[in-house]
Design an enzyme around this catalytic site. Sequence first.
Site, PDB file in Angstrom:
ATOM      1  CD  GLU A 185       9.268 -12.160  -8.696  1.00 56.77           C
ATOM      2  OE1 GLU A 185       8.589 -11.542  -7.873  1.00 56.77           O
ATOM      3  OE2 GLU A 185      10.513 -12.065  -8.743  1.00 56.77           O
ATOM      4  CB  CYS A 196      -0.936   0.084   1.199  1.00 55.79           C
ATOM      5  SG  CYS A 196      -2.058  -1.297   1.292  1.00 55.79           S
ATOM      6  CD  GLU A 229      16.616 -13.441  -7.885  1.00 51.96           C
ATOM      7  OE1 GLU A 229      16.174 -13.775  -6.778  1.00 51.96           O
ATOM      8  OE2 GLU A 229      16.173 -12.469  -8.531  1.00 51.96           O
ATOM      9  CE  LYS A 275      13.382 -12.171 -10.151  1.00 54.17           C
ATOM     10  NZ  LYS A 275      13.542 -11.115  -9.309  1.00 54.17           N
ATOM     11  CG  ASN A 306       1.940   1.407   4.165  1.00 54.99           C
ATOM     12  OD1 ASN A 306       3.094   1.793   4.178  1.00 54.99           O
ATOM     13  ND2 ASN A 306       1.627   0.156   3.979  1.00 54.99           N
ATOM     14  N   GLY A 307      -0.132  -0.211   6.465  1.00 51.81           N
ATOM     15  CA  GLY A 307       0.247  -0.948   7.674  1.00 51.81           C
ATOM     16  C   GLY A 307      -0.857  -1.929   8.029  1.00 51.81           C
ATOM     17  CE  LYS A 349      11.157  -2.787  -7.600  1.00 50.30           C
ATOM     18  NZ  LYS A 349      11.578  -4.164  -7.882  1.00 50.30           N
ATOM     19  CG  HIS A 391      18.407 -36.929   0.183  1.00 51.82           C
ATOM     20  ND1 HIS A 391      18.757 -38.155   0.698  1.00 51.82           N
ATOM     21  CD2 HIS A 391      19.565 -36.357  -0.215  1.00 51.82           C
ATOM     22  CE1 HIS A 391      20.074 -38.305   0.647  1.00 51.82           C
ATOM     23  NE2 HIS A 391      20.576 -37.218   0.086  1.00 51.82           N
ATOM     24  NE  ARG A 423       4.518   2.046  -0.388  1.00 52.80           N
ATOM     25  CZ  ARG A 423       5.606   2.067   0.363  1.00 52.80           C
ATOM     26  NH1 ARG A 423       6.756   2.407  -0.171  1.00 52.80           N
ATOM     27  NH2 ARG A 423       5.547   1.773   1.637  1.00 52.80           N
ATOM     28  CD1 TRP A 437      -0.113  -6.523  -2.939  1.00 51.20           C
ATOM     29  CD2 TRP A 437      -0.279  -6.979  -0.766  1.00 51.20           C
ATOM     30  NE1 TRP A 437       0.200  -7.847  -2.770  1.00 51.20           N
ATOM     31  CE2 TRP A 437       0.105  -8.158  -1.448  1.00 51.20           C
ATOM     32  CE3 TRP A 437      -0.442  -7.042   0.624  1.00 51.20           C
ATOM     33  CZ2 TRP A 437       0.325  -9.368  -0.792  1.00 51.20           C
ATOM     34  CZ3 TRP A 437      -0.227  -8.253   1.268  1.00 51.20           C
ATOM     35  CH2 TRP A 437       0.154  -9.396   0.564  1.00 51.20           C
TER      36      TRP A 437
HETATM   37  C1  G6P Z   1       9.268  -8.121  -2.604  1.00 46.22           C
HETATM   38  C2  G6P Z   1       9.753  -7.851  -4.023  1.00 46.22           C
HETATM   39  C3  G6P Z   1      11.066  -8.595  -4.269  1.00 46.22           C
HETATM   40  C4  G6P Z   1      12.096  -8.206  -3.223  1.00 46.22           C
HETATM   41  C5  G6P Z   1      11.566  -8.424  -1.799  1.00 46.22           C
HETATM   42  C6  G6P Z   1      12.483  -7.778  -0.785  1.00 46.22           C
HETATM   43  O1  G6P Z   1       8.861  -9.434  -2.468  1.00 46.22           O
HETATM   44  O2  G6P Z   1       8.778  -8.252  -4.961  1.00 46.22           O
HETATM   45  O3  G6P Z   1      11.549  -8.275  -5.559  1.00 46.22           O
HETATM   46  O4  G6P Z   1      13.250  -8.966  -3.407  1.00 46.22           O
HETATM   47  O5  G6P Z   1      10.286  -7.810  -1.641  1.00 46.22           O
HETATM   48  O6  G6P Z   1      12.440  -6.397  -0.978  1.00 46.22           O
HETATM   49  P1  G6P Z   1      13.590  -5.392  -0.627  1.00 46.22           P
HETATM   50  O7  G6P Z   1      13.061  -4.058  -1.073  1.00 46.22           O
HETATM   51  O8  G6P Z   1      13.784  -5.456   0.849  1.00 46.22           O
HETATM   52  O9  G6P Z   1      14.790  -5.794  -1.388  1.00 46.22           O
END
Ligand code: G6P
Length: 611
Positions: A490, A2, A483, A487, A105-106, A606, A506, A27, A79
């Site tokens: 998502e 948010c 990673e 990626k 926000n929160g 994000k 395993h 956000r 969000w």
């Molecule tokens: C969210 C984003 C990711 C990011 C993670 C941590 O999940 O979608 O891309 O890696 O938060 O965010 P930060 O801003 O702390 O790197």
Amino acid sequence: MCGIVGYVGKKSAPEFLLGALEKLEYRGYDSSGIAICNDKEKKDKVELIKKKGRIRVLRETVENFKDFFGKVGIGHTRWATHGEPSDINSHPHTGASGKIAVVHNGIIENYMILKKNLMQKGIKFASETDTEVVAVLADYLYDGDIFETVRKTALSLEGSFALGILCSDFPDRIIAVKKESPLILGFGNEENYIASDISAFADRTKKICRLDECEMAVIKNSEVSFYNFSGEKINKTITEIDWNIGSSEKNGFDHFMLKEIMEQPKAVKETLSARCSNNDILIDDLTKEYLENINKIYIVACGSSHHVGVAAKYAFEKLSKITTNTDLASEFRYRSPIIDEKTLVIIISQSGETADSLAALREAKHKGAKTLAVVNVVGSSIAAESDCVIYTWAGMEVAVATTKAYSAQLSVMYMLALHIAKILNKISKEKFEKHFNNLLNLPDLIEKTLEEKTKVFEIAKKYCQRDNVFFIGRNNDYAICMEGSLKFKEVSYIHSEAYPAGELKHGTISLIESGTLVIAVATNHKLFEKTISNVREVKARGAVCLALTTEDKREEIACVADDTICVPRIPPIMQPSLSVIPLQLFSYYVALLRERDIDRPRNLAKSVTVE
Ligand code: G6P
């Protein structure tokens, strides 16, 4: 999650608010809304428009309302946490009188108790959100003094909250409240702003003031006053930020994600050049005296930033010879980690606002550790609260799936590992120079790796219809698998898992069947044969294999894998910086071919500012 914004000035509030919300859409993008007051004409209620869906839906609606005009207003992009995305659950929320509007926000943790108490008094609620309770409670407590009403309301709330509040009886001001969630004030020319993130108003002013814990502000166009939760006036310093947030245009690319993938050589170069000069690394905060006294390093982060830590751990232990642990911030903060003044805690965060990472930072400081933040957003909460900061200079990252910030973070971590090793005399002068030159070469090698783009697209066409994908690798190849898999899932919405190749037997191997795609990352020459054996094992069970290795191993791997992507060979500790590139491209192209919402994948945000 948010984003909140607010405007008090002499121009059109909706125009500012819509633009600012668009900048904060990363956000959360489930719904958005704005509330305004006209400072000239006192009305009985605030005026409100809120809509489910992207901000463009709100913009269209606002632009169709000819009379929606005011010079004071608040806005929100959501969000969803409490209640599904819908018009009703969208912010701003109001109480029964319609006089007071709230954006938040929160998370209000005690909202159920507050709601129950208010309902027992016969008050009705319209939404399922936690935020509505703030508006309804303020409305219930309101006695004509809006500041006192908001203060008393804030004292009743538990949890995290950055609030922007508007009252139709005081159409010349907004009231801002902050506890745990970020809230920043911007000071313009006869206009002032509030926002969850500086980028919302950075094109209008560089003068800012961050609200600290349990602080409030009353914002008018020519005057801003600050208070603590006891209602006492406090002094705050306005600072000028020196931050060019960079372009948020696609510059001819179809998506920000691809644009940002292609910007990686520049992001890494700028990050390195900020700290590397005259054949040395400049990190004054980590002195010999300090480093000689530490015995442990924790790297703590969330999401892709955590994956940077996992990859960097190999470089830290190999070069600096200090025990290095990596941790997810959401786990770290609740598991009583053993930390003292001999521990260095490194927090990695693109946004600098991730709630769990911020809490982990506070926990580490509380236990006496020195904290170092690797952050992309200048002036963010994590940057402000840590003992020292190394900024990544990736510029503004718009796509939710991080790419260039990841690469910039990784380059900082190599730089740090190398710096520590040098200061502690853990490597020879020659070795330092060799690694240092490799580090400075990374931008060119990333550029070269990006030239494989067309080939990766062709491979993506071949495999884009698979339903299950496994990424396997060993050591830091496994870190890259983590990673790559994140990626991939998502943005493509295809199930994938990253697995250490040696662990396959395993359990996971029972999921391999005819046609399962296995992406094997095998760049580490010491472990090459072992990973290849694992490839043979999955192939024997019907899997198809896409291998990622270094150029010199192309022919060797072609005998086992169905397809191969190669990257330039560099010493193993820095190899992840190159291996990650084709995996980012592969994820992007599969998502493109599956027609996904690449820059704004469903359900994500994000910046994750709630737990
Ligand atoms: C969210 C984003 C990711 C990011 C993670 C941590 O999940 O979608 O891309 O890696 O938060 O965010 P930060 O801003 O702390 O790197």
